[in-house]
Scaffold this active site. Structure first.
Site, PDB file in Angstrom:
ATOM      1  N   GLY A  52      13.211  59.326  63.268  1.00  0.00           N
ATOM      2  CA  GLY A  52      13.879  58.551  64.309  1.00  0.00           C
ATOM      3  C   GLY A  52      13.544  57.083  64.161  1.00  0.00           C
ATOM      4  CD  GLN A  85      10.378  52.439  66.177  1.00  0.00           C
ATOM      5  OE1 GLN A  85      11.344  53.203  66.270  1.00  0.00           O
ATOM      6  NE2 GLN A  85       9.251  52.789  65.594  1.00  0.00           N
ATOM      7  CB  CYS A 143       4.924  55.724  66.333  1.00  0.00           C
ATOM      8  SG  CYS A 143       6.009  54.357  66.776  1.00  0.00           S
ATOM      9  CG  LEU A 144       8.623  55.229  61.320  1.00  0.00           C
ATOM     10  CD1 LEU A 144      10.099  55.042  61.006  1.00  0.00           C
ATOM     11  CD2 LEU A 144       7.874  55.747  60.099  1.00  0.00           C
ATOM     12  CG  HIS A 200       8.684  58.812  69.780  1.00  0.00           C
ATOM     13  ND1 HIS A 200       7.364  59.043  69.439  1.00  0.00           N
ATOM     14  CD2 HIS A 200       9.024  57.681  69.106  1.00  0.00           C
ATOM     15  CE1 HIS A 200       6.935  58.078  68.633  1.00  0.00           C
ATOM     16  NE2 HIS A 200       7.930  57.245  68.396  1.00  0.00           N
ATOM     17  CD  GLU A 201      12.765  57.189  67.876  1.00  0.00           C
ATOM     18  OE1 GLU A 201      12.663  55.959  67.977  1.00  0.00           O
ATOM     19  OE2 GLU A 201      12.055  57.869  67.100  1.00  0.00           O
ATOM     20  CG  HIS A 227      10.194  53.099  70.269  1.00  0.00           C
ATOM     21  ND1 HIS A 227       9.065  52.358  70.049  1.00  0.00           N
ATOM     22  CD2 HIS A 227      10.088  54.177  69.441  1.00  0.00           C
ATOM     23  CE1 HIS A 227       8.306  52.956  69.132  1.00  0.00           C
ATOM     24  NE2 HIS A 227       8.903  54.071  68.752  1.00  0.00           N
TER      25      HIS A 227
END
Ligand code: K1U
Ligand code: ZN
Length: 183
Positions: free
Chosen positions: A45, A50, A95-96, A137-138, A141
């Site tokens: 994702g 991000q 998480c990236l 999660h997204e 963000h």
């Protein structure tokens, strides 16, 4: 085009993203670039903040993680969670934007999300399993939250302090991994 993924701590990751008013070619191009960036990372994702774009759009492909080469991407604009299940599940998240840290997060097991697709059409996504975890999660963000915000204060500061120290030493990240030091 591959975009640069911001690494925490970064004030842009704490902002609340604004809704997309018109689904234009520019929005579609950004979604394509976000997908390319997500696959290259690799991740399942990615949310626009991000990559420094404070707009409410996300991309997800949880099938890609299961079987390499099998792509089944979601391009999601202005998502709203309209229902969550009472049952919860615990998933070890990554998480990236928080490289090299993974921890268990408890979230609703299932959720229903209303959004727009890349053609500006209304869609409803009934999500469970990894898709439900990833979509929540997204959307976090988009609201300026990271998965470490769901952990204890101690765990959160351990994860972020380590990254802050690496950044102060000039360490850069590529594909979620520290790559260089400018000492
Ligand atoms: O938002 C992000 O930073 C992406 C993140 C999404 C996510 C992962 C796990 C649980 C919830 C949300 C990632 O993709 S981290 C990398 C990852 O999980 C993965 C990478 C390659 C193959 C399989 C998984
Ligand atoms: Zn993330």
């Amino acid at each position: 085009m591959i975009l640069e993924i911001l690494v925490a701590p970064d004030s842009r990751l704490k902002e609340v993203a604004t809704p997309i008013e018109n689904v234009t070619d520019e929005v579609r191009e950004t979604l394509d670039n976000m997908l390319e960036t997500m696959y290259a990372a690799p991740g399942v994702g990615l949310a626009a903040p991000q990559v420094g774009i404070l707009k409410r759009m996300i991309v997800i492909d949880v099938d890609y993680a299961k079987e390499e080469g099998q792509k089944n991407p979601y391009k999601i604009i202005n998502p709203e969670i309209v229902w969550t299940s009472e049952e919860t599940s615990i998933y070890q998240e990554g998480c990236l934007s928080v490289p090299e840290y993974f921890d268990d997060v408890e979230r609703p097991e299932k959720c229903r999300v209303e959004a727009l697709n890349e053609n500006g059409e209304k869609i409803t996504i009934e999500a469970d399993g990894l898709l439900a975890t990833c979509i929540q999660h997204e959307i976090d963000h988009l609201n300026g939250l990271l998965f470490v915000d769901h952990l204890s204060r101690l765990k959160k500061s351990r994860a972020l302090n380590k990254l802050e120290k690496l950044k102060k030493r000039g360490v850069k990240f590529h594909n979620n991994t520290p790559i260089s030091e400018n000492l």
